[in-house]
Write a protein that holds these residues in place. Structure first.
Motif, PDB file in Angstrom:
ATOM      1  N   LYS A 135      72.561   9.867  24.338  1.00 37.31           N
ATOM      2  CA  LYS A 135      71.508  10.870  24.158  1.00 37.31           C
ATOM      3  C   LYS A 135      70.143  10.198  24.074  1.00 37.31           C
ATOM      4  N   LEU A 181      76.411   8.805  20.630  1.00 37.29           N
ATOM      5  CA  LEU A 181      77.022   9.750  19.696  1.00 37.29           C
ATOM      6  C   LEU A 181      78.489   9.426  19.447  1.00 37.29           C
ATOM      7  N   ASP A 194      81.014  11.226  19.911  1.00 38.35           N
ATOM      8  CA  ASP A 194      81.915  11.688  20.973  1.00 38.35           C
ATOM      9  C   ASP A 194      81.807  10.848  22.251  1.00 38.35           C
ATOM     10  N   GLN A 203      75.532  14.781  14.170  1.00 40.03           N
ATOM     11  CA  GLN A 203      76.584  13.813  14.464  1.00 40.03           C
ATOM     12  C   GLN A 203      76.169  12.403  14.044  1.00 40.03           C
ATOM     13  N   GLU A 255      69.489  16.491  15.692  1.00 38.67           N
ATOM     14  CA  GLU A 255      69.713  17.811  16.295  1.00 38.67           C
ATOM     15  C   GLU A 255      71.118  18.355  16.028  1.00 38.67           C
ATOM     16  N   THR A 256      72.127  17.468  16.108  1.00 35.09           N
ATOM     17  CA  THR A 256      73.515  17.927  15.976  1.00 35.09           C
ATOM     18  C   THR A 256      74.139  17.534  14.649  1.00 35.09           C
ATOM     19  N   ASP A 290      72.147  11.820  14.483  1.00 36.06           N
ATOM     20  CA  ASP A 290      71.429  12.636  15.456  1.00 36.06           C
ATOM     21  C   ASP A 290      70.863  13.839  14.731  1.00 36.06           C
TER      22      ASP A 290
END
Length: 861
Positions: free
Chosen positions: A491, A485, A487, A534, A531-532, A529
């Motif tokens: 994941k 990711l 950040d 990102q 889910e987020t 991603d």
């Protein structure tokens, strides 16, 4: 007609394949009242060169056993597949300037045709390929299970990460870091074996093979995926006890894992770089020699070096570290290499006597073993002595042999001090304070207690085994199902989106940056991603070739299951593998990795046993006719296609088993192949009249003579026992067949029932000619599932036996006698023998030793 092996073999190969004769029914269609037998060949890599005659040796052995077990009424699983990911396939494709997938498909097609041409009874409906997306989906799924697991030290097993107890008071980032630090699969920057020409990292076990090919291997720090196989070190050693494996393989694995019992000792370090003292731990198996430590050595990668190295020594230490980084572990640990090192400027304080000694770095110490630091006792370690002599470091004797005289002791001490003698055995502690005068075992025990009582040491078990380096910088491998990711966090992808497939690209050559070729394919690397939301990047390393071969034996059991890699029901019925045959070169690679992988799956509840292979057998090597290992450069490679065309698959199968015990190394012989073909021609003529193509006119429906009947039952017993005893000495079975055929040729009439039985015995070894003769003898259905002949024990007994007569242990005569004659009869026969009479006349008989059915020895004086 004459024996036409080409026509007959193609006929029956087509028949077996078209009628799926060797298809193993799915579980709910199996007759489970029958016993099962799972016989497995090691998963082959389908090389561009195809098979040479050495490859089918193990395959022939497993096929003999598979065919025999079917005839004994077993449900047999005998599959085949391809280990087609990895560096060799990628290099072959680059050389041919084709895509690896095309290269693999071509090689698999050739291998499959060659295996079929040898009549192996594989269930081709269960064929697997590690590069098939439907297959490596489950390899990726298993990686996720490993990634999402940790090792519970108390229960000595893996558990899902959600059961991990997280310390209280941690921030979200600290929780993330703590969880990652416990995962069984993790990213770590560490020194690895880097091959610049191949553009990839090599495992320690792969270095020797590639350097032999002329490639350069250097050490380089890279961020790599690793798997904590070290957590299973104890279980991997302990599990060997219950396996029916060759002792040399058990020993190889045990030594590779390298369990050492010893003690971790804390030394204080002083340096002008800091005030006070710092601790460093050293692992040793010889705490009884602590008083003899005269210097300390750190691995060049040790993180402590930058803290303790003084300004005066800094430039020479940094230069040494750079030089060491270019060497492989193999180069650094060669016993005959000249030892080198540099002084750091720091000193260690020995906890047992408060003496200071210098701290150096040397490349013969590895960060990957123990703590990366050793206490050096040159008087009692050859490597340490060599280093001490070179750098004029003190040598102190602290162990001596028991029962040395006063003069001998002085000479012994002087020889050690001046570096002429290194005493490495156990003995009596000397010059060692509280342990002087104690034996080595007593001294170890007392020193361990002292160290623990004084808080400067504790008992410890160390393993040589390192965590499994699980990533490679290449295109042709399983992609990792993880993303990075924005950040900086890693994941795991959801299982329901697997498989993560390779991009279809034109160029897959090394990137030149140390990264995988995938790293420069932006459209594949860059992702989101879901889910987020990102931005994220895919992991661009790929898995090692060993990943797919770690569990392939499970997929054979349930190859079409789309819900799970293998159902519990199939696993319960078929596993573990009953017999596994392959080369001993896989002892510390595939065999170790597969055992580890299986234990993790067992811990997580996905398989029912913690060991996959119950019995292992290693076939030997077949050399060229010149007695040297076959290789293209030597020009001594024998192509099996040529042998099959000239002599036939059955001849080749028989000859490879006749050359000697399966585990032996033996040279090839074209003349031997011709001889086996002549034997099969003799078998053919026993049944078929070559002029009329009808049955041999000597064949009759009459009962066989007692002599032939007896020999037949002896032959049945011999061949049955040779297969059942597990020694794989099929050569003696074939020799017995030859004896039997020779005897049949001496008879004017041959009983058809005898021929039927003999053809059944021949079938596992030479299946094509056996099928043909079985049909020509008037039998219906394939011979493959006919009942194996049973011998009558009474008919296998020899009526006569040769008895050796000896005098004072020296053989003087022999006699044919009735089997199971009593001792009195044997002794009397010896006494009556004219030759024996000549050697005992005028002497006293002191003793008569009798061994039933073997010998009589007269002891005279």
């Amino acid at each position: 007609m004459k024996y036409n092996h080409l026509e007959i073999e193609k006929k029956w190969q087509d028949f077996w394949y078209e009628n799926k004769i060797f298809k193993t029914p799915v579980l709910n269609e199996l007759d489970k009242s029958k016993p099962k037998y799972y016989v497995l060949d090691m998963l082959p890599y389908p090389s561009g060169d195809g098979l040479h005659v050495g490859h089918p040796e193990g395959y022939t052995a497993t096929d003999i056993i598979s065919r025999y077990k079917r005839m004994r009424g077993f449900n047999v699983l005998h599959p085949m597949g391809w280990d087609a990911f990895g560096l060799p396939a990628e290099q072959f494709a680059i050389k041919k300037q084709i895509h690896p997938r095309i290269g693999v498909d071509e090689c698999v097609k050739r291998f499959r045709e060659q295996l079929k041409s040898l009549g192996f009874s594989y269930d081709w409906d269960r064929e697997i390929n590690t590069t098939d997306e439907k297959y490596y989906k489950w390899t990726q799924w298993m990686f996720l299970k490993i990634f999402n697991s940790y090792f519970d030290e108390k229960e000595n097993k893996a558990k899902p990460i959600e059961f991990l107890q997280i310390p209280e008071g941690l921030s979200e980032n600290e929780k993330y870091e703590y969880i990652n630090s416990q995962r069984l699969a993790f990213l770590s920057e560490s020194p690895v074996n880097w091959c610049p020409e191949l553009g990839t990292v090599l495992a320690n076990e792969e270095v020797a093979e590639q350097t032999e090919k002329g490639y350069t291997v250097v050490r380089k720090n890279l961020l790599q995926w690793k798997i904590r196989i070290t957590k299973y070190a104890r279980r991997l050693i302990d599990g060997l006890d219950k396996l029916k494996w060759p002792e040399n393989i058990k020993k190889l694995q045990t030594n590779w894992i390298g369990r050492s019992e010893g003690v971790s000792v804390k030394f204080k370090i002083k340096s002008e770089n800091f005030t006070g003292l710092k601790d460093i731990e050293v692992f040793t198996t010889r705490p009884d020699t602590l008083f003899g430590a005269t210097y300390m050595v750190l691995a060049p990668e040790h993180p402590f070096i930058k803290d303790i190295t003084t300004k005066e020594q800094l430039s020479s230490v940094e230069a040494y570290i750079d030089k060491a980084a270019k060497k492989s572990e193999l180069e650094r640990t060669e016993l005959d290499k000249t030892k080198t090192g540099e002084f750091t400027g720091a000193f260690a304080i020995n906890p047992v006597n408060e003496k200071e000694f210098p701290v150096l770095i040397a490349d013969y110490v590895l960060m990957s073993y123990g703590t990366g630091a050793i206490m050096s006792v040159p008087g009692h370690d050859e490597r340490d002595m060599e280093f001490a002599v070179k750098y004029n470091l003190p040598i102190v004797p602290v162990v001596q042999p028991a029962n040395l005289g006063k003069d001998e002791t002085e000479v012994f001490y002087e020889s050690i001090r001046n570096g002429k003698l290194c005493y490495t055995d156990d003995g009596i502690s000397v010059n060692s304070g509280l342990i002087s005068g104690l034996t080595t075992s007593q001294a170890k025990e007392k020193m361990n207690s002292w160290l623990e009582e004084n808080g400067v040491g504790k008992k410890s078990i160390n393993y040589k085994l390192r965590d499994w380096l699980f990533s490679r910088q290449r295109y042709w491998g399983e992609p990792f199902p993880v993303i990075h990711l924005e950040d900086g966090k890693i994941k795991a992808l959801k299982e329901d989106i697997l498989p993560v497939t390779l991009p279809d690209v034109k160029s897959y050559k090394p990137s030149g940056t140390g990264e995988s070729p995938l790293a420069i394919i932006d459209e594949w690397v860059n992702t989101i991603d879901t889910e987020t939301g990102q931005k994220a990047k895919r992991e661009t390393n790929t898995m090692p070739q060993w990943a797919g071969s770690c569990w392939y034996y499970m997929r054979y059991v349930d190859p079409d299951n789309s819900e799970i890699f293998c159902s519990k029901e199939n696993d319960s019925y078929w596993m573990p593998v009953d017999l596994y045959i392959g080369g001993s070169e896989h002892a510390v690679l595939h065999l170790l990795y597969a055992r580890f992988w299986h234990k993790v799956l067992f811990d997580l509840g996905f398989v029912n046993s913690d060991e996959p292979f119950q019995q292992l057998f290693n076939q030997g090597m077949i050399l060229g006719e010149d007695g040297v290992k076959m290789s293209k450069s030597r020009g001594n490679v024998i192509n099996p296609d040529d042998m099959i065309n000239e002599f036939g698959a059955d001849s080749m199968r028989l000859f490879e088993m006749f050359m000697g015990p399966l585990e032996a190394t033996k040279p090839w012989s074209n003349e031997g192949m011709a001889g086996m073909n002549r034997f099969l021609n003799r078998v053919w003529r026993l049944v078929v009249n070559e002029h009329t193509e009808e049955l041999n006119g000597a064949i009759t429906d009459e009962e066989p003579s007692p002599e032939i009947k007896k020999l037949l039952h002896q032959t049945i017993k011999k061949i049955t026992r040779d297969i059942e005893d597990g020694d794989m000495k099929f050569n003696t079975s074939i020799a017995q067949m030859m004896i039997f055929v020779n005897e049949l040729y001496k008879k004017d009439k041959i009983s058809k029932s005898v021929l039927n039985t003999f053809v059944l015995l021949l079938a596992p070894y030479a299946p094509h000619i056996s099928e043909e003769l079985w049909q020509r003898l008037g039998n219906e259905n394939s011979i493959s599932y006919q009942k194996w002949p049973v011998y009558e024990e009474e008919l296998t007994k020899e009526e006569k036996v040769t008895i050796v007569f000896s005098v004072n242990g020296k053989v003087r005569s022999k006699a044919e006698m009735t089997i199971d004659s009593d001792d009195k009869s044997l002794q009397q026969a010896a006494m009556d023998d004219p030759v024996i009479i000549k050697h005992i006349t005028g002497k006293n008989i002191i003793k008569i030793i009798t061994v039933k059915n073997k010998m009589v020895n007269l002891v005279v004086k």
